[in-house]
Design a protein around this motif. Structure first.
Motif, PDB file in Angstrom:
ATOM      1  N   HIS A 119     -17.792  53.060   5.935  1.00 40.31           N
ATOM      2  CA  HIS A 119     -16.641  52.301   5.448  1.00 40.31           C
ATOM      3  C   HIS A 119     -15.312  52.954   5.796  1.00 40.31           C
ATOM      4  O   HIS A 119     -15.203  54.184   5.803  1.00 40.31           O
ATOM      5  N   SER A 122      -7.708  42.648   0.104  1.00 45.69           N
ATOM      6  CA  SER A 122      -8.787  43.588   0.406  1.00 45.69           C
ATOM      7  C   SER A 122      -8.279  45.019   0.272  1.00 45.69           C
ATOM      8  O   SER A 122      -7.154  45.317   0.678  1.00 45.69           O
ATOM      9  N   ASP A 123      -9.105  45.901  -0.293  1.00 50.28           N
ATOM     10  CA  ASP A 123      -8.684  47.302  -0.373  1.00 50.28           C
ATOM     11  C   ASP A 123      -9.052  48.074   0.895  1.00 50.28           C
ATOM     12  O   ASP A 123      -8.826  49.265   0.996  1.00 50.28           O
ATOM     13  N   ASN A 124      -9.613  47.380   1.879  1.00 41.76           N
ATOM     14  CA  ASN A 124      -9.924  48.052   3.145  1.00 41.76           C
ATOM     15  C   ASN A 124      -8.617  48.271   3.910  1.00 41.76           C
ATOM     16  O   ASN A 124      -7.859  47.323   4.093  1.00 41.76           O
TER      17      ASN A 124
HETATM   18 MG    MG Z   1     -13.153  46.475  -0.009  1.00 36.07          MG
END
Ligand code: MG
Ligand code: PML
Length: 257
Positions: free
Chosen positions: A42, A181-183
């Motif tokens: 990730h 999104s926290d990406n």
């Molecule tokens: Mg995420």
């Protein structure tokens, strides 16, 4: 037999990622290994703890249709504010949501906000409430893949986003949801509601920022929402229409005319 399969990963301090779905027994091995790869590769960082929950569904799920999908490529902040205002969220509620999403980077579930007062109703700042126990039938999953391909969307992100948003919006106490999104490398988010559907918003945050999260706007007490989001098993068995780019005026105007 159907199973709920869920994964959650952290690095010992911070949330890294989660994933979830409902699957037939024969699919569990494959899905578990896909979720494992997601956790280990990730962009938010290296997972140190990876937890799986795999449980047989105790009851027959509620069947729902996914929300209709479109994309609004106008200024992201204005789009968020205009949609949430049109959904009757107060200014206080909108600004508390923006504060949570853009100034916090460790929210695992969704923050629940009163759509009038703007007060946060869940009491665990970094946990929030996590919507779980949802998935797609095989038919719906294939239809969704086709639409995602046709409209050139990012498969995993849009597929997960639409499922979770459709479960959240199917809760009678939910007015709207805002998601970023926290990406760090994914900069499209959405505002979802029964009224306007799943409105995707590109450039909703800066590239490389790890802020993000979900905020759910409600008019009711936290207990009703909590029970629905955590316990009610929801399976999407039909996919609503997809559209390409639509202006904010078309989205809001088509419901007010
Ligand atoms: Mg995420
Ligand atoms: C997430 O990554 O958790 C949120 C997904 C947002 C998906 C937006 C889209 O439809 O592309």
């Amino acid at each position: 037999m159907l199973y709920s399969v869920r994964m959650r990963a952290d690095d010992g301090q911070r949330h890294i990622c989660g994933a979830e779905g409902i699957f037939h027994e024969k699919e569990i091995h494959k899905i578990q290994s896909e979720y494992l790869s997601k956790a280990l590769t990730h962009t938010r960082g290296k997972a140190k703890n990876i937890n799986f929950t795999i449980e047989e569904l105790p009851v027959v799920p509620i069947m729902i249709k996914s929300l209709p999908v479109c994309t609004c490529g106008e200024d992201a902040r204005n789009t968020i504010i205009n949609l949430l205002k049109a959904l009757k969220c107060s200014n206080d509620a909108i600004y508390s949501a923006i504060e949570i999403i853009y100034n916090q980077n460790d929210l695992r579930g969704a923050a629940i906000i009163d759509s009038n007062s703007g007060l946060r109703l869940d009491n665990n700042k970094s946990r929030g409430l996590r919507a779980v126990r949802f998935g797609l039938t095989e038919y719906a999953s294939n239809r969704l893949d086709e639409n995602i391909r046709t409209f050139g969307l990012v498969n995993t992100r849009a597929k997960e986003g639409l499922q979770i948003a459709s479960k959240i919006s199917s809760c009678p106490d939910v007015l709207a949801e805002l998601c970023v999104s926290d990406n760090p490398d994914y900069t499209t988010g959405y505002v979802a509601s029964n009224k306007y559907g799943y409105v995707r918003i590109p450039n909703i945050k800066e590239y490389n920022s790890d802020c993000g999260g979900r905020v759910i706007f409600t008019k009711s007490k936290i207990d009703n929402i909590k029970k629905y989001l955590e316990d009610t098993i929801v399976l999407i068995n039909e996919i609503s229409d997809f559209k390409g780019n639509v202006s904010i005026n078309e989205i809001i105007g088509s419901f007010n005319s």
